[in-house]
Design an enzyme around this catalytic site. Structure first.
Site, mmCIF file in Angstrom:
data_model
loop_
_atom_site.group_PDB
_atom_site.id
_atom_site.type_symbol
_atom_site.label_atom_id
_atom_site.label_comp_id
_atom_site.label_asym_id
_atom_site.label_seq_id
_atom_site.Cartn_x
_atom_site.Cartn_y
_atom_site.Cartn_z
ATOM 1 C CG HIS A 306 49.634 57.314 58.000
ATOM 2 N ND1 HIS A 306 49.405 58.201 56.770
ATOM 3 C CD2 HIS A 306 48.942 57.886 58.857
ATOM 4 C CE1 HIS A 306 48.580 58.918 57.152
ATOM 5 N NE2 HIS A 306 47.808 58.981 58.522
ATOM 6 C CG ASP A 363 44.822 57.661 65.988
ATOM 7 O OD1 ASP A 363 44.522 58.645 66.406
ATOM 8 O OD2 ASP A 363 43.989 56.874 65.079
HETATM 9 N N1 CMC Z 1 50.655 46.265 62.917
HETATM 10 C C1 CMC Z 1 50.870 44.376 61.879
HETATM 11 N N2 CMC Z 1 51.229 44.915 61.001
HETATM 12 C C2 CMC Z 1 50.707 46.172 60.616
HETATM 13 C C3 CMC Z 1 50.242 47.445 60.600
HETATM 14 C C4 CMC Z 1 50.636 47.055 62.362
HETATM 15 N N3 CMC Z 1 49.027 47.933 62.349
HETATM 16 N N4 CMC Z 1 49.837 47.908 59.700
HETATM 17 C C5 CMC Z 1 49.939 47.626 58.464
HETATM 18 N N5 CMC Z 1 50.301 45.995 59.127
HETATM 19 C C6 CMC Z 1 50.955 45.326 57.736
HETATM 20 C C7 CMC Z 1 49.912 44.590 57.090
HETATM 21 O O1 CMC Z 1 49.763 43.557 57.603
HETATM 22 C C8 CMC Z 1 51.245 44.332 55.337
HETATM 23 O O2 CMC Z 1 52.124 43.248 55.557
HETATM 24 P P1 CMC Z 1 52.038 42.591 54.114
HETATM 25 O O3 CMC Z 1 52.655 43.392 53.399
HETATM 26 O O4 CMC Z 1 53.072 41.994 55.027
HETATM 27 O O5 CMC Z 1 50.768 41.903 54.003
HETATM 28 C C9 CMC Z 1 51.763 46.137 55.656
HETATM 29 O O6 CMC Z 1 52.171 46.435 56.898
HETATM 30 C C10 CMC Z 1 50.936 46.859 54.948
HETATM 31 O O7 CMC Z 1 50.340 47.594 55.427
HETATM 32 P P2 CMC Z 1 47.975 47.566 54.492
HETATM 33 O O8 CMC Z 1 47.212 47.770 55.806
HETATM 34 O O9 CMC Z 1 48.806 47.036 53.009
HETATM 35 O O10 CMC Z 1 48.953 49.477 54.887
HETATM 36 P P3 CMC Z 1 47.342 50.220 54.712
HETATM 37 O O11 CMC Z 1 48.718 51.505 53.674
HETATM 38 O O12 CMC Z 1 46.741 49.683 53.535
HETATM 39 O O13 CMC Z 1 47.210 50.217 55.835
HETATM 40 C C11 CMC Z 1 46.567 51.274 58.328
HETATM 41 C C12 CMC Z 1 47.481 51.589 56.312
HETATM 42 C C13 CMC Z 1 46.316 52.814 59.153
HETATM 43 C C14 CMC Z 1 45.368 51.228 57.682
HETATM 44 C C15 CMC Z 1 47.268 50.334 58.907
HETATM 45 O O14 CMC Z 1 48.585 50.243 59.008
HETATM 46 C C16 CMC Z 1 47.072 49.510 59.877
HETATM 47 O O15 CMC Z 1 45.922 49.711 60.207
HETATM 48 N N6 CMC Z 1 47.093 50.152 61.013
HETATM 49 C C17 CMC Z 1 46.505 49.882 62.573
HETATM 50 C C18 CMC Z 1 45.489 51.129 62.413
HETATM 51 C C19 CMC Z 1 45.328 52.366 63.032
HETATM 52 O O16 CMC Z 1 46.139 52.837 63.844
HETATM 53 N N7 CMC Z 1 44.503 53.953 62.328
HETATM 54 C C20 CMC Z 1 45.371 55.270 62.461
HETATM 55 C C21 CMC Z 1 45.938 55.501 61.121
HETATM 56 S S1 CMC Z 1 46.552 57.367 61.784
HETATM 57 C C22 CMC Z 1 45.043 58.126 61.559
HETATM 58 C C23 CMC Z 1 44.387 58.598 60.836
HETATM 59 O O17 CMC Z 1 44.956 60.004 60.271
HETATM 60 O O18 CMC Z 1 43.579 57.264 60.706
#
Ligand code: CMC
Length: 427
Positions: A306, A363
């Protein structure tokens, strides 16, 4: 004494106001930075940028706190019901019994949707995703309600709120009825809002329908947990679109589209599809954990991570407990739940997930409950949208009442400098 932040650019110092929120969150106010220094800030994805001051929702991602208008999510999920929470989120205070009764009645006055909307639905193929249809139908409501609301007129704004709450629920369920080829249902004003959701979805002309009170209670709680979440992607979209003074329906339609993405609300559908795939593939959670960690594999563990929660998502905790209760009460044994639990335990113990603070989010478990309640998978994100509606309305209303300027970010241009135009035959 008020604090000041000082920015030093190559020895030139610029003083910037420092503001503190009611929960002591500090922020450097850069709204005049370009005027005084000629430079801007850059922050893709707004990881460190506040877009507004807001009184609606407080969350602390490190401590796992979520409050609507000062009330904890745990208390609200436990002791209030969805329309009560909607009133709180939109108008700022818990309603008295009389106000709540009035609110429910006033929403009922707006539950009929113009029959001509059915012509629009008929234009969609049955296979259309319900979120796409919902976004289009919400926008289409503008055609039948063309007068834009005067936000300064309390009565007009109140009526716009009731109208949106009433019609959105009905068209949300119509997206499902259309996909099933069922006749579109009408709201029954003798029944409650969440009970109506179940009826609108599942009642058939061929026989009576009785919604299970356990299901109604569980859905009510889920809607409360989704009611607002401060400046997330869809809410920011609603505020951004509304900042051009586009109407409430048009802004919410844009919010629905933003919510649809699998990194946001669309994750609830993606989680269930992922769990089903793991199940079909023999239930080897370790294999999928490895895939999620492999930087050459685009696979992500859906329902994990998140942007703001870096310890735990308080909504996920409540949902996990509710999922257990609902499944036990309904006597559902779901192998998908077992896979989810196994995956959660393994991920929470894994260095990759630990070092990146990746925890199950709202989720991760919501889809399992929806499935147990008989909600089809591609309606999961629509469920999120129904729950999030009061938050979108509240944030749109706040933005307009605060007379916020049009949202218009700047950029750092990194393209070509001026080039000489070349005629086609010389390219
Ligand atoms: N599985 C594997 N690796 C992950 C995941 C995941 N679900 N989420 C983040 N990472 C890794 C990402 O690859 C990165 O690694 P590194 O630092 O080595 O490059 C690190 O963790 C940070 O990730 P980020 O994408 O920079 O983080 P963000 O804050 O931009 O993204 C997120 C947050 C929710 C989009 C992401 O965690 C994600 O894609 N999660 C899966 C989708 C999901 O469950 N979304 C629902 C969110 S809750 C409902 C809502 O309110 O929307």
């Amino acid at each position: 004494m008020s604090k000041i932040a000082t920015l030093d650019i190559d020895g030139h110092k610029f003083e910037l106001p420092f503001i503190v929120g009611s929960e002591n969150e500090g922020a450097v106010d850069i709204s005049k930075l370009r005027d005084i220094s000629g430079v801007i800030t850059i922050d893709p994805g707004y990881k460190n940028s506040g877009s507004c001051k807001s009184e609606v929702t407080f969350l602390d991602g490190e401590l796992g706190i979520l409050r609507y208008r000062g009330y904890s999510i745990e208390d609200l999920a436990d002791r209030a019901h969805f329309l009560e929470v909607s009133y709180l989120v939109i108008f700022g205070e818990l309603p008295t019994a009389e106000q709540l009764n009035q609110f429910e009645n006033d929403i009922r006055k707006h539950t009929l949707v113009n029959e001509e909307m059915k012509n629009i639905i008929d234009g969609f193929p049955k296979t259309a995703h319900p979120m796409g249809v919902l976004s289009a139908l919400t926008s289409a409501l503008t055609a039948f309600n063309p007068k834009s609301v005067n936000v300064e007129n309390e009565k007009e704004m109140y009526e716009a709120v009731c109208k949106t709450m009433g019609k959105f629920l009905v068209i949300a369920t119509w997206t499902y009825r259309k996909s099933m080829g069922y006749p579109l249902n009408y709201y029954d004003n003798t029944k409650g809002y969440v009970e109506n959701f179940m009826r609108l979805m599942f009642e058939l002309p061929t026989g009576p329908y009785q919604a299970d009170p356990i299901v109604i209670n569980a859905l009510d709680k889920l809607f409360i947990l989704h009611a607002d979440h401060e400046q997330n992607c869809s809410t920011s979209t609603v505020r951004m679109v509304g900042s051009s003074h586009a109407g409430l329906f048009a802004s919410i339609s844009a919010g629905v589209s933003a919510l649809w993405g699998p990194l946001h609300g669309g994750a609830n559908q993606a989680v269930l599809e992922m769990l089903e795939e793991i199940h079909k593939d023999g239930g080897d959670t370790e294999k999928y954990l490895m895939k999620a960690k492999d930087k050459n594999d685009p696979f992500r563990l859906m329902g994990f991570g998140h942007r703001v929660y870096k310890n735990f998502d308080p909504r996920a905790r409540i949902i996990k407990k509710a999922a257990d209760e609902v499944l036990t009460t309904l006597g559902v044994e779901d192998p998908i739940l077992e896979i989810a639990k196994k995956l959660e335990v393994a991920a929470l113990d894994d260095e990759y997930f630990k070092t990146r603070s990746l925890y199950p989010n709202v989720d991760f478990y919501s889809g399992i409950i929806y499935r147990a309640l008989g909600i089809p998978t591609d309606m999961f994100t629509v469920m999120f949208a129904i729950g999030r509606l009061p938050g979108w309305i509240a944030q749109w209303k706040e933005m307009r009442e605060n007379k916020e300027p049009i949202g218009r970010p700047r950029q750092v241009y990194v393209g070509y400098p001026l080039r000489e135009f070349v005629e086609t035959d010389k390219r």
